[in-house]
Scaffold this active site. Structure first.
Site, PDB file in Angstrom:
ATOM      1  N   ASN A   7      -4.102  43.571 -11.154  1.00  0.00           N
ATOM      2  CA  ASN A   7      -3.658  44.961 -11.139  1.00  0.00           C
ATOM      3  C   ASN A   7      -4.139  45.578 -12.450  1.00  0.00           C
ATOM      4  O   ASN A   7      -3.610  45.289 -13.520  1.00  0.00           O
ATOM      5  CB  ASN A   7      -2.119  44.981 -11.040  1.00  0.00           C
ATOM      6  CG  ASN A   7      -1.560  46.388 -10.928  1.00  0.00           C
ATOM      7  OD1 ASN A   7      -2.286  47.374 -11.088  1.00  0.00           O
ATOM      8  ND2 ASN A   7      -0.268  46.480 -10.687  1.00  0.00           N
TER       9      ASN A   7
ATOM     10  N   ARG B  44      -5.224  45.520  -6.602  1.00  0.00           N
ATOM     11  CA  ARG B  44      -4.365  46.633  -6.220  1.00  0.00           C
ATOM     12  C   ARG B  44      -5.111  47.923  -6.532  1.00  0.00           C
ATOM     13  O   ARG B  44      -5.546  48.133  -7.664  1.00  0.00           O
ATOM     14  CB  ARG B  44      -3.065  46.575  -7.021  1.00  0.00           C
ATOM     15  CG  ARG B  44      -2.191  47.760  -6.713  1.00  0.00           C
ATOM     16  CD  ARG B  44      -0.930  47.765  -7.533  1.00  0.00           C
ATOM     17  NE  ARG B  44      -0.151  48.928  -7.149  1.00  0.00           N
ATOM     18  CZ  ARG B  44       0.591  49.640  -7.981  1.00  0.00           C
ATOM     19  NH1 ARG B  44       0.684  49.298  -9.255  1.00  0.00           N
ATOM     20  NH2 ARG B  44       1.260  50.673  -7.550  1.00  0.00           N
TER      21      ARG B  44
ATOM     22  N   HIS C  35       3.476  52.905  -3.013  1.00  0.00           N
ATOM     23  CA  HIS C  35       4.319  51.699  -2.966  1.00  0.00           C
ATOM     24  C   HIS C  35       4.227  51.005  -1.599  1.00  0.00           C
ATOM     25  O   HIS C  35       5.131  50.273  -1.208  1.00  0.00           O
ATOM     26  CB  HIS C  35       5.812  52.026  -3.218  1.00  0.00           C
ATOM     27  CG  HIS C  35       6.132  52.414  -4.625  1.00  0.00           C
ATOM     28  ND1 HIS C  35       7.100  53.351  -4.924  1.00  0.00           N
ATOM     29  CD2 HIS C  35       5.633  52.003  -5.811  1.00  0.00           C
ATOM     30  CE1 HIS C  35       7.182  53.504  -6.228  1.00  0.00           C
ATOM     31  NE2 HIS C  35       6.295  52.693  -6.796  1.00  0.00           N
TER      32      HIS C  35
ATOM     33  N   ARG D 144       9.663  60.995 -13.990  1.00  0.00           N
ATOM     34  CA  ARG D 144       9.131  61.996 -13.052  1.00  0.00           C
ATOM     35  C   ARG D 144      10.261  62.741 -12.344  1.00  0.00           C
ATOM     36  O   ARG D 144      11.273  62.149 -11.989  1.00  0.00           O
ATOM     37  CB  ARG D 144       8.258  61.317 -11.989  1.00  0.00           C
ATOM     38  CG  ARG D 144       6.923  60.844 -12.513  1.00  0.00           C
ATOM     39  CD  ARG D 144       6.173  60.041 -11.466  1.00  0.00           C
ATOM     40  NE  ARG D 144       5.951  58.684 -11.933  1.00  0.00           N
ATOM     41  CZ  ARG D 144       5.569  57.668 -11.157  1.00  0.00           C
ATOM     42  NH1 ARG D 144       5.378  57.852  -9.866  1.00  0.00           N
ATOM     43  NH2 ARG D 144       5.386  56.471 -11.667  1.00  0.00           N
TER      44      ARG D 144
ATOM     45  N   GLU E 234       4.823  42.275  -4.592  1.00  0.00           N
ATOM     46  CA  GLU E 234       3.578  42.941  -4.226  1.00  0.00           C
ATOM     47  C   GLU E 234       2.376  42.011  -4.366  1.00  0.00           C
ATOM     48  O   GLU E 234       1.437  42.081  -3.577  1.00  0.00           O
ATOM     49  CB  GLU E 234       3.397  44.196  -5.099  1.00  0.00           C
ATOM     50  CG  GLU E 234       4.400  45.283  -4.728  1.00  0.00           C
ATOM     51  CD  GLU E 234       4.502  46.404  -5.755  1.00  0.00           C
ATOM     52  OE1 GLU E 234       5.193  46.184  -6.772  1.00  0.00           O
ATOM     53  OE2 GLU E 234       3.913  47.467  -5.549  1.00  0.00           O
TER      54      GLU E 234
END
Ligand code: ADP
Length: 409
Positions: free
Chosen positions: A8, A104, A193, A254, A397
């Site tokens: 990643n 990813r 996601h 956020r 993941e």
């Protein structure tokens, strides 16, 4: 034995995991940070005495972690540092050669809805999609190029964060704006996601012993970034993130949803330009904007200690979460399971308990003792008389990426 190396690549970091896929066991994990700065940091963990857990890859036993600092100029250097770490501390890459490297990639746009073997054309397309994910796709691409140099003999596979949401129906992915303008500029909801939502919804079906294609699930991925997903029979039918990972839930930094006119108003009234608005909403909003704290642990602690701003931040976070749960119950026509995952979802007893409080009439009843249990794996936290099963399912993941890589080579 077949190992998969999952990487990643962020703009200044490289995370990796070597997974042995026969037993789905993690052999090593690592994190190289501050790439491009004067001093980079390196962390390499070798999993010793690994125990395989059905349906999950977990590092268990006497893991050994090695830390160091050294300059890491770019992603190519980061891969050399990673290979050096494997040589110095193990496990041996010669004895556990990766048969594929999985990457990813954040944005796959409309083009990529499956794990995809990387070719030059695929790289051009990932680059083209950078306009939709300027912070992520270029870094992902740098990582792919560097990894191809480091591991030239094996296939590289890109697994996209948006891919699982390719099944969203038009009613869910279309923004109600000028259709031609939207089409021309690729403006629609993509969702993110996806790898986590796919893994967690699959693991939920397995845990409940129910066929995935019969299950209606609401997955709440609550990490620094957070998103909700309505999964019907293994297919994503609605999700809270949109064109970018800014829409939806309140996150660490956020804002999530807001009236789009807020931007116009702040531009006209406060003179904020696009870059300032971008920074405001992505980096200085959410829990940080409301309370000065971005880590949920700190927010809960401060709220408990009587800090009014932290208490409000938590209330806003939970209110939004409840909105999405209610909304997805309606979208799905009722749910079989609601599942918490990622940093906050897996660890915060307070967030889980409060987010679903007062929903008894909808058949949702959390058992306070089960919710507070320090157990780690997938677990049920609803009471036996709850019509909807409420679970905590740790996301994985990397394992999901590794599985998807093997499925295409
Ligand atoms: P990322 O989105 O970076 O992958 P994670 O899924 O690792 O994030 O989640 C990180 C967040 O999880 C932290 O910012 C922190 O707020 C939250 N977290 C971790 N442990 C706890 C805990 N015990 N209680 C509440 N929140 C926690």
């Amino acid at each position: 034995m077949s190992a998969v190396l999952v990487v990643n690549s962020g703009s200044s970091s490289l995370k990796y995991q070597l997974i042995e896929m026969t037993g789905e066991t993690v052999l090593a994990t690592g994190l190289i940070e501050r790439i491009g700065e004067a001093t980079g940091s390196v962390k390499h963990t070798v999993a010793a005495g690994v125990v395989s857990v059905p349906g999950a890859a977990e590092v268990r036993g006497d893991d050994e972690t090695f830390r160091g600092t050294e300059p890491v100029a770019d992603h190519a250097a980061a891969f050399r540092v990673m290979i050096d770490a494997f040589e110095a501390h193990g496990p041996s890459l010669a004895e556990n050669p990766p048969v594929v490297v999985g990457h990813r990639v954040v944005h796959g746009g409309k083009r990529f809805f499956e794990p995809t073997v990387v070719t030059d054309l695929v790289k051009i397309n990932i680059e083209d999609l950078a306009e939709l994910a300027p912070l992520h796709n270029p870094a992902n691409l740098d990582g792919i190029t560097a990894a191809q140099q480091a591991f030239p003999a094996v296939p590289h596979v890109a697994v996209f964060d948006t891919a699982f949401h390719a099944t969203l129906p038009p009613a869910a992915f279309t923004y109600a704006i000028d259709a031609q303008l939207a089409e021309k500029n690729r403006v629609r909801r993509y969702g993110f996601h996806g790898t986590s939502h796919k893994y967690v919804s699959g693991r939920t079906a397995e845990f409940l012993g129910r066929p995935l294609d019969e299950l209606k699930t609401i997955v709440l991925h609550l990490g620094n970034g957070a998103s909700a997903c309505a999964v019907d029979g293994g297919r994503s039918v609605d999700t809270s993130m949109g064109l970018t990972p800014l829409e939806g839930l309140v996150m660490g930094t956020r804002s999530g949803d807001l009236d789009p006119a807020v931007l116009i108003h702040l531009h006209r009234k406060a003179g904020l330009g696009f870059d300032e608005l971008d920074a405001l909403l992505n980096r200085r909003s959410g829990l940080v904007g409301l309370s000065g704290r971005g880590d949920m642990r700190d927010v809960v602690e401060a709220a408990d200690a009587g800090d009014a701003a932290a208490a409000l931040a938590l209330d806003v976070y939970l209110h939004r979460l409840k909105h999405y749960v209610g909304s997805y119950l309606a979208v799905l026509g009722g749910a079989d399971a609601i599942v918490f995952t990622a940093g906050v979802g897996e660890n915060s007893v307070a967030v889980r308990g409060r987010a679903l409080a007062g929903l008894e009439r909808l058949g949702i009843r959390i058992d306070p003792e089960r919710n507070a249990s320090p157990e780690r794996g997938a677990r049920l936290i609803s009471s036996d008389d709850s019509a909807v099963a409420v679970l905590v399912v740790p996301t994985n993941e990397e394992l999901e990426i590794a599985r998807q890589c093997l499925s295409v080579i």
